[in-house]
Design a protein around this motif. Structure first.
Motif, short mmCIF file in Angstrom:
data_model
loop_
_atom_site.label_atom_id
_atom_site.label_comp_id
_atom_site.label_asym_id
_atom_site.label_seq_id
_atom_site.Cartn_x
_atom_site.Cartn_y
_atom_site.Cartn_z
N UNK A 5 36.60 34.02 27.77
CA UNK A 5 37.69 34.23 26.81
C UNK A 5 38.62 35.36 27.21
N UNK A 6 38.14 36.27 28.08
CA UNK A 6 38.97 37.40 28.51
C UNK A 6 39.77 37.10 29.78
N UNK A 7 39.55 35.94 30.41
CA UNK A 7 40.22 35.65 31.69
C UNK A 7 41.30 34.58 31.57
N UNK A 18 29.12 32.07 37.04
CA UNK A 18 28.14 32.35 35.98
C UNK A 18 27.71 33.81 35.94
N UNK A 19 27.59 34.46 37.11
CA UNK A 19 27.18 35.87 37.16
C UNK A 19 28.21 36.77 36.48
N UNK A 20 29.49 36.52 36.81
CA UNK A 20 30.56 37.33 36.19
C UNK A 20 30.63 37.05 34.70
N UNK A 21 30.46 35.80 34.30
CA UNK A 21 30.48 35.46 32.88
C UNK A 21 29.38 36.20 32.13
N UNK A 22 28.20 36.29 32.76
CA UNK A 22 27.08 37.01 32.14
C UNK A 22 27.40 38.49 31.99
N UNK A 23 28.06 39.05 33.03
CA UNK A 23 28.44 40.47 32.96
C UNK A 23 29.47 40.72 31.86
#
Length: 327
Positions: free
Chosen positions: A295-297, A304-309
């Protein structure tokens, strides 16, 4: 030179890869549902059509069933796939105006039994004007590519090749798919117009197709001899993150020659640098899956790793709030 040393040379490795293509021994897992991808960039000459047909051919040689929809009136994708697209041929034009179904316009590429195309004819040049007065003018292609058609035909991937503009043809392409792949050339002004394209994709997400997002960016025409190419790679990677494919497409004579013979570079010279780069890029796209946006991008997908962060701090805050309530 002994046999072991010969096996380790780049020429031998390329020959092995070419043999795998020729013998049909490559394979990739099928996606859970058909992946629909538009190749878009309103800047001309960045490799949209080249990327469309060679990514499609690469996946087809890995055993996946692939459809290419040619929405460019020039019909270059149709030429590269070796399908008939003279005036009078059932084409994407007839599909858009509703004269025929998508299934009726599909042709099999003579190069590969897994590769299919809905060709473009010169009639498509006037389609922008004709579409204006039609009902659901932005959704004509989406209506034709309904889920039942894709499932009955058994397509794993659909690639839509767009004209270098942001008119109704491109809008139809973007309402019919979930994913956008943007080719960016490693040249001066590489990012020129990409901001406008992002703005258009954002508008389409808001008003026409909430599922639309950028799942991949592919760098084309890379020349390892120049600092400029590496600077473009760094700049694009810094701006867009890991949605950028790791495999870049080198500037290659074979890639340029192949359409003149009515072929993709995968068929024309499967051991060439260009063919191997597209095979690797297609494998990367298939194995990493669809990068969804956070939602921020905005419309830009993340791993998936960045989404988790990105979700992490919010999740931790929620957990703290829940503990406070329990106390």
């Amino acid at each position: 030179m002994d046999e072991q040393q010969w096996d380790d040379t780049p020429i031998a490795a390329a020959a092995r890869r070419a043999a795998q293509v020729s013998t049909g021994s490559l394979s990739l897992p099928k996606p859970d549902a058909p992946r629909t991808i538009t190749i878009a960039n309103q800047k001309g000459g960045v490799g949209k059509t080249t990327t469309s047909v060679n990514m499609a051919a690469s996946l087809a040689y890995h055993g996946l069933k692939v459809l290419v929809i040619d929405l460019d009136p020039q019909g270059n994708a149709s030429t590269a796939l070796g399908v008939e697209h003279r005036t009078g041929t059932l084409s994407s034009y007839e599909v858009l105006i509703g004269e025929v179904s998508a299934a009726e316009a599909v042709q099999q590429s003579p190069a590969n039994e897994n590769l299919f195309c809905i060709p473009a004819t010169i009639d498509l040049a006037g389609a922008e004007i004709e579409l204006v007065s039609l009902v659901r003018r932005e959704y004509r292609l989406a209506d034709a590519l309904h889920q039942e058609f894709l499932e009955e035909a058994g397509f794993d991937y659909v690639f839509v090749d767009c004209p270098p503009s942001l008119g109704l043809l491109t809008i139809n392409a973007m309402t019919a798919v979930n994913e956008v792949m943007i080719p960016i050339q490693c040249e001066y002004y590489a990012l020129e117009g990409v901001g406008q394209l992002l703005g258009n994709i954002t508008m389409i997400r808001q008003h026409l197709n909430t599922q639309l997002h950028i799942s991949a960016i592919i760098l084309t025409m890379y020349d390892g001899r120049t600092k400029l190419s590496q600077q473009v790679v760094d700049e694009v990677s810094n701006q867009f993150g890991d949605v950028v494919l790791n495999n870049v497409i080198p500037r290659s004579v074979k890639v340029s020659e192949a359409p003149g013979f009515g072929q993709t570079v995968i068929d024309y010279d499967p051991g060439s640098r260009g063919a191997l780069a597209y095979l690797d890029a297609a494998k990367e796209l298939a194995t990493r899956g669809d990068y969804q946006p956070h939602e921020s991008t905005g419309p830009i997908g993340v791993s998936p790793d960045i989404a988790a962060q990105l979700n992490g701090p919010a999740d931790e805050a929620d957990a703290v709030d829940e503990e406070s309530v329990e106390e």
